[in-house]
Design a protein around this motif. Structure first.
Motif, PDB file in Angstrom:
ATOM      1  N   ALA A 138       0.785  -1.182   0.036  1.00 16.12           N
ATOM      2  CA  ALA A 138      -0.087   0.028   0.088  1.00 16.12           C
ATOM      3  C   ALA A 138       0.675   1.111  -0.059  1.00 16.12           C
ATOM      4  O   ALA A 138       0.488   2.336  -0.534  1.00 16.12           O
ATOM      5  CB  ALA A 138      -0.830   0.061   1.098  1.00 16.12           C
ATOM      6  N   PHE A 139       2.018   1.347   0.529  1.00  9.00           N
ATOM      7  CA  PHE A 139       2.765   2.194   0.517  1.00  9.00           C
ATOM      8  C   PHE A 139       3.603   2.751  -0.749  1.00  9.00           C
ATOM      9  O   PHE A 139       3.633   3.964  -1.005  1.00  9.00           O
ATOM     10  CB  PHE A 139       4.110   2.239   1.512  1.00  9.00           C
ATOM     11  N   GLU A 140       3.390   1.978  -1.629  1.00  9.76           N
ATOM     12  CA  GLU A 140       3.819   2.294  -3.025  1.00  9.76           C
ATOM     13  C   GLU A 140       2.687   3.111  -3.635  1.00  9.76           C
ATOM     14  O   GLU A 140       3.020   4.124  -4.327  1.00  9.76           O
ATOM     15  CB  GLU A 140       3.972   0.900  -3.961  1.00  9.76           C
ATOM     16  N   LEU A 141       1.586   2.901  -3.286  1.00  8.94           N
ATOM     17  CA  LEU A 141       0.509   3.815  -3.835  1.00  8.94           C
ATOM     18  C   LEU A 141       0.368   4.938  -2.982  1.00  8.94           C
ATOM     19  O   LEU A 141       0.072   5.950  -3.714  1.00  8.94           O
ATOM     20  CB  LEU A 141      -0.992   3.025  -3.666  1.00  8.94           C
ATOM     21  N   ILE A 142       0.642   5.126  -1.673  1.00  6.30           N
ATOM     22  CA  ILE A 142       0.898   6.277  -0.983  1.00  6.30           C
ATOM     23  C   ILE A 142       2.024   6.935  -1.459  1.00  6.30           C
ATOM     24  O   ILE A 142       1.689   8.344  -1.684  1.00  6.30           O
ATOM     25  CB  ILE A 142       0.905   5.754   0.407  1.00  6.30           C
ATOM     26  N   ALA A 143       3.268   6.631  -1.739  1.00  8.48           N
ATOM     27  CA  ALA A 143       4.076   7.224  -2.231  1.00  8.48           C
ATOM     28  C   ALA A 143       3.901   8.020  -3.598  1.00  8.48           C
ATOM     29  O   ALA A 143       4.364   8.974  -3.956  1.00  8.48           O
ATOM     30  CB  ALA A 143       5.541   6.329  -2.155  1.00  8.48           C
ATOM     31  N   ALA A 144       3.308   7.130  -4.299  1.00  2.00           N
ATOM     32  CA  ALA A 144       2.937   7.709  -5.944  1.00  2.00           C
ATOM     33  C   ALA A 144       2.242   8.871  -5.639  1.00  2.00           C
ATOM     34  O   ALA A 144       2.122  10.011  -6.336  1.00  2.00           O
ATOM     35  CB  ALA A 144       2.269   6.512  -6.580  1.00  2.00           C
ATOM     36  N   SER A 145       1.032   8.976  -4.611  1.00  2.00           N
ATOM     37  CA  SER A 145       0.198  10.037  -4.525  1.00  2.00           C
ATOM     38  C   SER A 145       1.050  11.237  -3.674  1.00  2.00           C
ATOM     39  O   SER A 145       0.717  12.317  -4.191  1.00  2.00           O
ATOM     40  CB  SER A 145      -0.976   9.813  -3.658  1.00  2.00           C
ATOM     41  N   LYS A 146       1.988  11.112  -2.967  1.00  2.00           N
ATOM     42  CA  LYS A 146       2.732  11.847  -2.266  1.00  2.00           C
ATOM     43  C   LYS A 146       3.601  12.501  -3.201  1.00  2.00           C
ATOM     44  O   LYS A 146       3.969  13.792  -2.934  1.00  2.00           O
ATOM     45  CB  LYS A 146       3.685  11.154  -1.180  1.00  2.00           C
ATOM     46  N   ARG A 147       3.879  12.224  -4.486  1.00  2.00           N
ATOM     47  CA  ARG A 147       4.983  12.828  -5.313  1.00  2.00           C
ATOM     48  C   ARG A 147       4.294  14.058  -5.667  1.00  2.00           C
ATOM     49  O   ARG A 147       4.831  15.353  -6.171  1.00  2.00           O
ATOM     50  CB  ARG A 147       5.229  12.156  -6.593  1.00  2.00           C
ATOM     51  N   GLN A 148       2.954  14.233  -5.848  1.00  2.00           N
ATOM     52  CA  GLN A 148       2.137  15.546  -6.134  1.00  2.00           C
ATOM     53  C   GLN A 148       2.461  16.450  -5.156  1.00  2.00           C
ATOM     54  O   GLN A 148       2.200  17.775  -5.647  1.00  2.00           O
ATOM     55  CB  GLN A 148       0.627  15.112  -6.274  1.00  2.00           C
ATOM     56  N   VAL A 149       2.561  16.185  -3.820  1.00  2.00           N
ATOM     57  CA  VAL A 149       2.653  17.214  -2.947  1.00  2.00           C
ATOM     58  C   VAL A 149       4.304  17.527  -2.391  1.00  2.00           C
ATOM     59  O   VAL A 149       4.649  18.317  -1.804  1.00  2.00           O
ATOM     60  CB  VAL A 149       1.769  17.048  -1.907  1.00  2.00           C
ATOM     61  N   ASP A 150       5.385  16.415  -2.551  1.00  2.00           N
ATOM     62  CA  ASP A 150       6.598  16.609  -2.033  1.00  2.00           C
ATOM     63  C   ASP A 150       7.186  17.610  -2.531  1.00  2.00           C
ATOM     64  O   ASP A 150       7.921  18.190  -1.587  1.00  2.00           O
ATOM     65  CB  ASP A 150       7.161  15.330  -2.484  1.00  2.00           C
ATOM     66  N   ARG A 151       7.108  18.107  -3.820  1.00  2.00           N
ATOM     67  CA  ARG A 151       7.929  19.320  -4.339  1.00  2.00           C
ATOM     68  C   ARG A 151       7.306  20.404  -3.628  1.00  2.00           C
ATOM     69  O   ARG A 151       8.070  21.436  -3.142  1.00  2.00           O
ATOM     70  CB  ARG A 151       7.468  19.371  -5.761  1.00  2.00           C
ATOM     71  N   LEU A 152       5.829  20.496  -3.244  1.00  2.00           N
ATOM     72  CA  LEU A 152       5.193  21.704  -2.715  1.00  2.00           C
ATOM     73  C   LEU A 152       5.993  21.925  -1.395  1.00  2.00           C
ATOM     74  O   LEU A 152       5.989  22.802  -0.876  1.00  2.00           O
ATOM     75  CB  LEU A 152       3.699  21.513  -2.786  1.00  2.00           C
ATOM     76  N   CYS A 153       6.043  20.826  -0.664  1.00  4.76           N
ATOM     77  CA  CYS A 153       6.444  20.922   0.612  1.00  4.76           C
ATOM     78  C   CYS A 153       7.709  21.351   0.783  1.00  4.76           C
ATOM     79  O   CYS A 153       8.117  21.972   2.075  1.00  4.76           O
ATOM     80  CB  CYS A 153       6.346  19.666   1.335  1.00  4.76           C
ATOM     81  N   VAL A 154       8.655  21.360  -0.028  1.00 12.30           N
ATOM     82  CA  VAL A 154      10.027  21.814  -0.079  1.00 12.30           C
ATOM     83  C   VAL A 154      10.166  23.420   0.082  1.00 12.30           C
ATOM     84  O   VAL A 154      11.037  23.983   0.565  1.00 12.30           O
ATOM     85  CB  VAL A 154      11.054  21.499  -1.277  1.00 12.30           C
ATOM     86  N   LEU A 155       8.864  24.013  -0.313  1.00  7.20           N
ATOM     87  CA  LEU A 155       8.835  25.213  -0.518  1.00  7.20           C
ATOM     88  C   LEU A 155       8.390  26.116   0.874  1.00  7.20           C
ATOM     89  O   LEU A 155       8.385  27.162   1.198  1.00  7.20           O
ATOM     90  CB  LEU A 155       7.969  25.806  -1.551  1.00  7.20           C
ATOM     91  N   SER A 156       7.908  25.001   1.712  1.00  5.39           N
ATOM     92  CA  SER A 156       7.397  25.528   3.106  1.00  5.39           C
ATOM     93  C   SER A 156       8.400  24.918   4.275  1.00  5.39           C
ATOM     94  O   SER A 156       8.399  23.801   4.476  1.00  5.39           O
ATOM     95  CB  SER A 156       5.811  25.125   3.370  1.00  5.39           C
ATOM     96  N   LEU A 157       9.268  25.749   4.895  1.00  5.08           N
ATOM     97  CA  LEU A 157      10.055  25.342   5.774  1.00  5.08           C
ATOM     98  C   LEU A 157       9.221  24.779   6.928  1.00  5.08           C
ATOM     99  O   LEU A 157       8.433  25.352   7.326  1.00  5.08           O
ATOM    100  CB  LEU A 157      10.973  26.261   6.232  1.00  5.08           C
ATOM    101  N   THR A 158       9.835  23.857   7.378  1.00  6.83           N
ATOM    102  CA  THR A 158       9.329  23.195   8.503  1.00  6.83           C
ATOM    103  C   THR A 158       9.770  23.537   9.863  1.00  6.83           C
ATOM    104  O   THR A 158      11.013  23.357  10.200  1.00  6.83           O
ATOM    105  CB  THR A 158       9.298  21.538   8.566  1.00  6.83           C
ATOM    106  N   SER A 159       8.784  24.292  10.707  1.00  6.56           N
ATOM    107  CA  SER A 159       9.577  24.908  11.802  1.00  6.56           C
ATOM    108  C   SER A 159       9.762  24.032  13.172  1.00  6.56           C
ATOM    109  O   SER A 159       8.886  22.706  12.812  1.00  6.56           O
ATOM    110  CB  SER A 159       8.645  25.860  12.531  1.00  6.56           C
ATOM    111  N   GLN A 160      10.186  24.145  14.281  1.00  3.58           N
ATOM    112  CA  GLN A 160      10.574  23.019  15.217  1.00  3.58           C
ATOM    113  C   GLN A 160       9.074  22.921  15.839  1.00  3.58           C
ATOM    114  O   GLN A 160       8.894  21.622  16.138  1.00  3.58           O
ATOM    115  CB  GLN A 160      11.495  23.766  16.295  1.00  3.58           C
ATOM    116  N   SER A 161       8.262  24.168  15.868  1.00  2.00           N
ATOM    117  CA  SER A 161       6.902  23.951  16.567  1.00  2.00           C
ATOM    118  C   SER A 161       6.009  22.721  15.736  1.00  2.00           C
ATOM    119  O   SER A 161       5.483  22.158  16.224  1.00  2.00           O
ATOM    120  CB  SER A 161       6.443  25.170  16.917  1.00  2.00           C
ATOM    121  N   ALA A 162       6.084  23.179  14.363  1.00  6.64           N
ATOM    122  CA  ALA A 162       5.502  22.402  13.411  1.00  6.64           C
ATOM    123  C   ALA A 162       5.758  20.786  13.612  1.00  6.64           C
ATOM    124  O   ALA A 162       5.098  19.933  13.453  1.00  6.64           O
ATOM    125  CB  ALA A 162       5.596  22.661  12.036  1.00  6.64           C
TER     126      ALA A 162
END
Length: 226
Positions: free
Chosen positions: A152-176
């Motif tokens: 199932a993670f192969e399917l999850i990873a495939a869908s995650k590709r659509q948002v992985d790039r976008l997440c790079v643009l948002s720095l993850t703070s320590q509180s987050a």
């Protein structure tokens, strides 16, 4: 000697080119809208155009580049519709993974999960966002493994590709990171207790935390979207 000659013999030149371009695109070394050409990439890797064409085909099928006849190939812009669809798919799949884990999980995976959680806590304490994202990815893979549904993670990873790039643009703070770690702990506790309702709520709350991130990136970088 060709720069790719030292790579694993199991991998073809197309696989290696694909991997490097994938990392460049997801890591935003290549920004949305950037033109890429088979000729230039072939020169970069000192290869013929055939493996480059194969790598481009893989990236195109994944929705990471746009190949059009008689037009330049470009890194695809973000699509709010694709992101929404990907999130829907991921939630549906992972919710069922959680259901299965609550019913009958593989306890042999528990030690690996606990080690991952310990590493997450260390990453949070050090404010290491890059390490955190890698551990988060592995945590969700381990959940699938514990539910005896690693496929199932192969399917999850495939869908995650659509948002992985976008997440790079948002720095993850320590509180987050602290909030996300708390989500993981609550989800894990509910799963191990076999409390399906509580686990489902914890998962959906966790996955929904991406909503404000998408909104923020869209407002700051509208030119990166279709």
């Amino acid at each position: 000697m060709n720069s790719l000659d030292q790579a694993s013999e199991r991998q073809t030149s197309a696989d290696l080119v694909f991997g490097k371009l994938y990392d460049d695109i997801v890591g935003l070394t290549l920004l949305p809208g950037t033109r890429i050409s088979e000729v230039e990439v072939a020169k970069r890797f000192d290869l013929s155009r055939q493996p480059i064409r194969e790598a481009f085909g893989q990236l195109s099928r994944m929705g990471l580049i746009k190949v059009s006849p008689q037009r330049p190939t470009v890194v695809r812009h973000f699509s709010l519709e694709d992101i929404q669809n990907a999130r829907f798919i991921r939630t549906a799949i992972e919710a069922d993974v959680v259901r299965l884990a609550c019913k009958d999980r593989d306890t042999d995976v528990d030690a690996a999960v606990d080690a991952n959680i310990a590493a997450q806590e260390k990453a949070v304490s050090q404010g290491d966002a890059e390490q955190w994202h890698e551990l988060d990815y592995e945590f969700h893979r381990l959940l699938c493994r514990g539910a005896r549904s690693e496929f199932a993670f192969e399917l999850i990873a495939a869908s995650k590709r659509q948002v992985d790039r976008l997440c790079v643009l948002s720095l993850t703070s320590q509180s987050a990171m602290e909030t996300l770690l708390k989500d993981h702990l609550e989800l894990l506790a509910a799963m191990r207790a076999g409390n399906r309702s509580k686990a489902d709520k914890a998962l959906r709350r966790h996955l929904d935390r991406l909503t404000p991130t998408i909104k923020s990136v869209y407002e700051k970088h509208p030119d990166y979207f279709e």
